[in-house]
Design a protein around this motif. Structure first.
Motif, mmCIF file in Angstrom:
data_model
loop_
_atom_site.group_PDB
_atom_site.id
_atom_site.type_symbol
_atom_site.label_atom_id
_atom_site.label_comp_id
_atom_site.label_asym_id
_atom_site.label_seq_id
_atom_site.Cartn_x
_atom_site.Cartn_y
_atom_site.Cartn_z
ATOM 1 N N ASP A 360 -6.335 -2.909 0.197
ATOM 2 C CA ASP A 360 -6.691 -1.707 -0.178
ATOM 3 C C ASP A 360 -5.975 -0.615 0.497
ATOM 4 O OD1 ASP A 360 -8.200 0.295 -1.444
ATOM 5 O OD2 ASP A 360 -9.868 0.216 -0.110
ATOM 6 N N ASN A 361 -5.637 0.360 -0.230
ATOM 7 C CA ASN A 361 -4.833 1.572 0.584
ATOM 8 C C ASN A 361 -5.304 3.080 0.223
ATOM 9 O OD1 ASN A 361 -3.228 2.356 -1.849
ATOM 10 N ND2 ASN A 361 -2.127 0.558 -1.310
ATOM 11 N N TRP A 362 -5.148 3.961 1.023
ATOM 12 C CA TRP A 362 -5.603 5.327 1.028
ATOM 13 C C TRP A 362 -4.878 6.275 0.530
ATOM 14 C CZ3 TRP A 362 -5.592 10.016 2.616
ATOM 15 C CH2 TRP A 362 -6.356 11.042 2.224
ATOM 16 N N TRP A 363 -4.843 7.130 -0.380
ATOM 17 C CA TRP A 363 -3.955 8.491 -0.295
ATOM 18 C C TRP A 363 -4.546 9.249 -1.533
ATOM 19 C CZ3 TRP A 363 -0.282 9.173 -4.644
ATOM 20 C CH2 TRP A 363 -0.144 8.140 -5.498
ATOM 21 N N GLN A 364 -3.960 10.567 -1.621
ATOM 22 C CA GLN A 364 -4.338 11.293 -2.568
ATOM 23 C C GLN A 364 -3.203 11.960 -3.269
ATOM 24 O OE1 GLN A 364 -6.380 14.213 -0.063
ATOM 25 N NE2 GLN A 364 -8.400 13.473 -0.343
ATOM 26 N N THR A 365 -3.519 12.782 -4.452
ATOM 27 C CA THR A 365 -2.734 13.540 -5.155
ATOM 28 C C THR A 365 -2.088 14.357 -4.053
ATOM 29 O OG1 THR A 365 -3.996 13.423 -7.258
ATOM 30 C CG2 THR A 365 -2.260 14.846 -7.022
ATOM 31 N N ILE A 370 0.988 6.853 -0.170
ATOM 32 C CA ILE A 370 0.039 6.002 0.530
ATOM 33 C C ILE A 370 -0.026 6.374 1.975
ATOM 34 C CG2 ILE A 370 -0.565 3.643 1.166
ATOM 35 C CD1 ILE A 370 0.827 2.742 -1.439
ATOM 36 N N MET A 371 -1.042 6.708 2.628
ATOM 37 C CA MET A 371 -1.182 7.127 3.839
ATOM 38 C C MET A 371 -1.751 6.242 4.821
ATOM 39 S SD MET A 371 0.146 10.172 3.738
ATOM 40 C CE MET A 371 -0.251 11.129 5.036
ATOM 41 N N LEU A 372 -2.580 5.394 4.356
ATOM 42 C CA LEU A 372 -3.424 4.341 5.039
ATOM 43 C C LEU A 372 -3.264 2.876 4.271
ATOM 44 C CD1 LEU A 372 -6.832 6.031 5.909
ATOM 45 C CD2 LEU A 372 -4.890 5.824 7.508
ATOM 46 N N ALA A 373 -3.116 1.844 5.045
ATOM 47 C CA ALA A 373 -2.708 0.695 4.134
ATOM 48 C C ALA A 373 -3.112 -0.460 4.732
ATOM 49 C CB ALA A 373 -1.425 0.687 3.902
ATOM 50 N N GLY A 383 -13.228 -4.020 3.109
ATOM 51 C CA GLY A 383 -13.850 -2.758 3.205
ATOM 52 C C GLY A 383 -13.163 -1.564 3.885
ATOM 53 N N SER A 384 -11.966 -2.165 4.532
ATOM 54 C CA SER A 384 -11.467 -0.852 5.304
ATOM 55 C C SER A 384 -10.378 -0.614 4.458
ATOM 56 C CB SER A 384 -10.622 -1.502 6.566
ATOM 57 O OG SER A 384 -9.883 -0.697 7.241
ATOM 58 N N MET A 385 -9.946 0.766 4.950
ATOM 59 C CA MET A 385 -8.565 1.482 4.167
ATOM 60 C C MET A 385 -7.413 1.003 4.662
ATOM 61 S SD MET A 385 -10.220 5.335 3.400
ATOM 62 C CE MET A 385 -10.605 5.488 5.015
ATOM 63 N N GLY A 386 -7.623 0.472 5.943
ATOM 64 C CA GLY A 386 -6.418 -0.063 6.556
ATOM 65 C C GLY A 386 -5.991 0.851 7.774
ATOM 66 N N GLN A 387 -4.528 0.861 8.068
ATOM 67 C CA GLN A 387 -4.195 1.824 9.202
ATOM 68 C C GLN A 387 -3.013 2.621 8.556
ATOM 69 O OE1 GLN A 387 -3.599 -1.141 12.700
ATOM 70 N NE2 GLN A 387 -3.294 -2.258 10.961
ATOM 71 N N PRO A 388 -2.622 3.660 9.350
ATOM 72 C CA PRO A 388 -1.620 4.631 9.019
ATOM 73 C C PRO A 388 -0.586 3.994 8.931
ATOM 74 C CG PRO A 388 -2.335 4.964 11.274
ATOM 75 C CD PRO A 388 -3.456 4.009 10.596
ATOM 76 N N LEU A 389 0.576 4.474 8.013
ATOM 77 C CA LEU A 389 1.767 3.905 7.986
ATOM 78 C C LEU A 389 2.705 4.642 9.140
ATOM 79 C CD1 LEU A 389 1.280 3.656 4.905
ATOM 80 C CD2 LEU A 389 3.479 3.908 4.384
ATOM 81 N N PRO A 390 3.574 3.819 9.514
ATOM 82 C CA PRO A 390 4.410 4.431 10.650
ATOM 83 C C PRO A 390 4.934 5.748 10.081
ATOM 84 C CG PRO A 390 5.053 2.042 10.080
ATOM 85 C CD PRO A 390 4.031 2.550 9.279
ATOM 86 N N GLY A 391 5.058 6.610 11.119
ATOM 87 C CA GLY A 391 5.248 8.231 10.825
ATOM 88 C C GLY A 391 4.408 9.025 10.630
ATOM 89 N N ILE A 392 2.999 8.479 10.090
ATOM 90 C CA ILE A 392 1.874 9.009 9.815
ATOM 91 C C ILE A 392 0.821 9.074 11.116
ATOM 92 C CG2 ILE A 392 -0.364 9.225 8.288
ATOM 93 C CD1 ILE A 392 2.373 9.955 7.139
ATOM 94 N N LYS A 393 0.637 10.284 11.352
ATOM 95 C CA LYS A 393 -0.551 10.564 12.543
ATOM 96 C C LYS A 393 -1.769 10.910 11.907
ATOM 97 C CE LYS A 393 -2.783 11.969 16.360
ATOM 98 N NZ LYS A 393 -3.392 10.875 17.175
ATOM 99 N N ALA A 394 -2.625 10.003 11.797
ATOM 100 C CA ALA A 394 -3.948 9.759 11.192
ATOM 101 C C ALA A 394 -5.111 10.211 12.384
ATOM 102 C CB ALA A 394 -4.551 8.808 10.106
ATOM 103 N N GLY A 395 -6.201 11.144 11.942
ATOM 104 C CA GLY A 395 -7.202 11.179 12.933
ATOM 105 C C GLY A 395 -8.519 11.282 12.170
ATOM 106 N N ILE A 396 -9.576 11.230 13.036
ATOM 107 C CA ILE A 396 -11.047 11.906 12.567
ATOM 108 C C ILE A 396 -11.259 13.166 13.274
ATOM 109 C CG2 ILE A 396 -13.368 11.145 12.443
ATOM 110 C CD1 ILE A 396 -11.732 9.612 10.749
ATOM 111 N N VAL A 397 -11.576 14.160 12.370
ATOM 112 C CA VAL A 397 -11.791 15.443 13.187
ATOM 113 C C VAL A 397 -13.053 16.108 12.927
ATOM 114 C CG1 VAL A 397 -9.397 15.733 12.994
ATOM 115 C CG2 VAL A 397 -10.590 16.833 11.121
ATOM 116 N N GLU A 398 -13.584 17.121 13.675
ATOM 117 C CA GLU A 398 -14.590 17.895 13.382
ATOM 118 C C GLU A 398 -14.001 19.075 13.436
ATOM 119 O OE1 GLU A 398 -17.112 16.696 16.333
ATOM 120 O OE2 GLU A 398 -18.375 15.033 15.007
#
Length: 586
Positions: A360-365, A370-373, A383-398
């Protein structure tokens, strides 16, 4: 149900993976090296040059670029040199019609050769390309063209008569209509593309395009308002090539099959641009889903990489577990999924019956790529979307009520999935809605609107759209977790979960399910599905009501439209349903 990670052995594949060690690749990454994957054109960047002409210049013109499979088994093959020539003709035609750099061409086509000729031809000439779904009705087509200010439409004779002719002269900005497959006399106010294209020269000097010049516009449906026109630039090709190389493990001469409709972003980014930039051979099937046909294509075309959608995977599961065993799938090296989160059950199924794991991977229009793979070299957590591609800083924010953003550092805590700005394929605007665009960002983070969490190993897990979250008796419930459990029941093929108002709990969970063949909707089956859900989820999360439907409303890209289920359940406005592919029936 949580599944154990699936251990990966890269040495079992017949090619060295483009990414052998994820953590090393991530730590050592820099964007300057990624940019070296593209050659650049003159003083700028041009998507078409990287996708086609570069390969011909480097001596690969004879390699097969496209394999077209028509509905009645006809097979057409185009080399990179032939794609260069046909796209040159299309670019010359646009020039002769005074369609200039920055003008917008909309395409309303099936998966025909002319679509690929047009995409590359537009990009070569600096004309902005925007694909539309061939299943759109007249109003969605007209509204998107008006939003974009399109001056040119490419479509078939049949689609024109059915979906365009009635309103064509109401939209005065539409100067040129190019028709292929006219099936008789071409209307006098249109151009017979099959006739005029062959008269054009197959030599063309590519227009100089800067990195920030607009290349593509993709329309996404608004929840309540009009569609959004998402703007992407030529610089995005850096990420198209790079993400295909790492996330999909595309090697030169790989046979690559992306089943996505070219009317939406995956069908262009990873159905055209990315695989061509990586010098793959594309399989293009112009027929509707059929399990036997698909397995035949995988076998006969010796497909190496297969990129499809969870809906299609579930349909293959529904067709029978043992069907795949009748086919030689040994050429398959990498399977990937896109469009909506992939339920863990489908990952386990593919390993058991296809001999390979769906990644599985995740991205949007809006992200453009692809951002997570789940990568070929890494363990897959079903069930997981995977991990961020190199060069991509992904996070969970509030984000609090005052708009202050905080990054969540604790593992397994739900928040909004966000990405630090700056990757090359990040969208540059919403057409005519710059304020709406700016609202997508906070403190240099792009806010995706999806709720997720990150586990101790750095894998990201989808919870639900922020707007889909169910608040019941103090619990925050993500629909995807419940849907995944429901389709573990042998009778259930698809599920959609919403929250419905309740005076005591606030909201209660209601599930809509469609059934596998051979099961009859009755009280006993509903009770069985309910018992399964309560056993797996517990009473706090399990649905309080299950409604069995023949079909669930889905978009053309295969996403179940939860908001439409909820709107119909509560009698609310349905919003934009122009991308609706199938409708629910009782």
């Amino acid at each position: 149900m949580e599944y154990a990670p699936i251990k990966k052995d890269v040495s079992a594949t017949n090619k060295l993976a483009n990414m052998v060690n994820y953590h090393q690749s991530y730590d050592d990454f820099n964007w300057h090296e990624a940019q070296q994957l593209i050659k650049g054109y003159k003083n700028g960047i041009n998507m078409a040059y990287e996708a086609v002409d570069r390969h011909v210049e480097e001596g690969y013109g004879d390699q097969t670029a496209l394999i077209f499979l028509e509905k009645k088994q006809q097979r057409k093959v185009f080399s990179y040199a032939q794609l260069q020539q046909t796209s040159n003709r299309f670019a010359n035609l646009l020039k002769s019609l005074k369609v200039d750099k920055g003008h917008l061409l909309c395409s309303l086509t099936d998966r025909s050769p002319i679509l690929y000729t047009a995409v590359i031809g537009c990009l070569k000439s600096g004309v902005v390309f925007s694909p539309l779904f061939s299943a759109f009705g007249p109003e969605p087509i007209k509204s998107r063209m008006k939003i974009g200010g399109a001056t040119v439409l490419l479509t078939s004779g049949k689609l024109y008569k059915k979906k365009v002719a009635t309103w064509r002269h109401e939209y005065l900005a539409l100067k040129t209509v190019l028709l292929y497959d006219c099936d008789g006399e071409c209307p006098s106010d249109c151009i017979d593309l099959d006739h005029v294209l062959v008269q054009q020269s197959d030599q063309f000097t590519i227009c100089e395009t800067a990195a920030q010049d607009t290349a593509l516009i993709h329309f996404t449906s608004g929840t309540t308002g009009k569609p959004k026109g998402v703007v992407h630039v030529h610089e995005a090709v850096i990420y198209h090539k790079y993400s295909g190389y790492y996330a999909l493990d595309i090697h030169p001469q790989d046979v690559f099959w992306c089943t996505a409709d070219p009317g939406w972003v995956t069908g262009i980014s990873y159905g055209v641009i990315s695989p061509l930039c990586n010098r793959a051979t594309l399989v293009v099937d112009n027929a509707e889903f059929d399990a036997i046909r698909w397995y035949n294509i995988l076998e006969k075309e010796n497909v190496n990489i297969w990129y499809t959608a969870p809906t299609a995977i579930r349909m293959l599961m529904k067709a029978g577990n043992l069907l795949s065993l009748n086919y030689d799938l040994s050429h398959l090296r990498f399977l990937a999924s896109v469009g909506e989160p992939l339920n863990p059950e489908a990952v386990i199924w593919s390993q058991k019956y296809l001999g390979k794991v769906f990644h599985d991977n995740w991205w949007q229009t809006e992200t453009g790529g692809i951002m997570l793979a789940n990568f070929i070299s890494e363990n897959v957590k079903p069930g997981s979307m995977g991990q961020p591609l190199p060069g991509i800083k992904a996070g969970i924010v509030e984000v609090d009520d005052q708009g202050h953003l905080t990054e969540v550092t604790a593992s397994n805590k739900t928040g909004e999935l966000a990405f630090k700005k700056g990757w090359p394929s990040m969208f540059r605007d919403y057409l005519h809605e710059t304020k709406r665009y700016q609202d997508c960002f906070n403190d240099d983070w792009y806010l995706s609107g999806d709720l997720a969490y990150k586990d101790d190993d750095g894998y990201f897990w989808f919870v639900g759209r922020r707007s889909d979250l169910i608040k019941s008796a103090g619990h925050l419930i993500g629909p995807f977790e419940i849907e995944s459990v429901l389709i573990e029941h042998p009778a259930v093929v698809e599920a959609g979960v919403i929250g419905v108002p309740d005076p005591i709990a606030g909201e209660l969970v209601k599930a809509f399910v469609s059934l596998n063949d051979g099961y009859k909707a009755d009280a006993a089956l509903s009770k069985s599905i309910m018992a399964h859900a309560r056993k797996k989820l517990g009473p706090a999360l399990a649905p309080r009501e299950i409604c069995i439907k023949q079909n669930l409303p889905k978009t053309r890209s295969g996403k179940i439209m939860r908001r439409l289920l909820k709107a119909r359940e509560l009698g609310l406005p349905e919003g934009d349903i122009s991308t609706l592919e199938s409708d629910e029936t009782t």
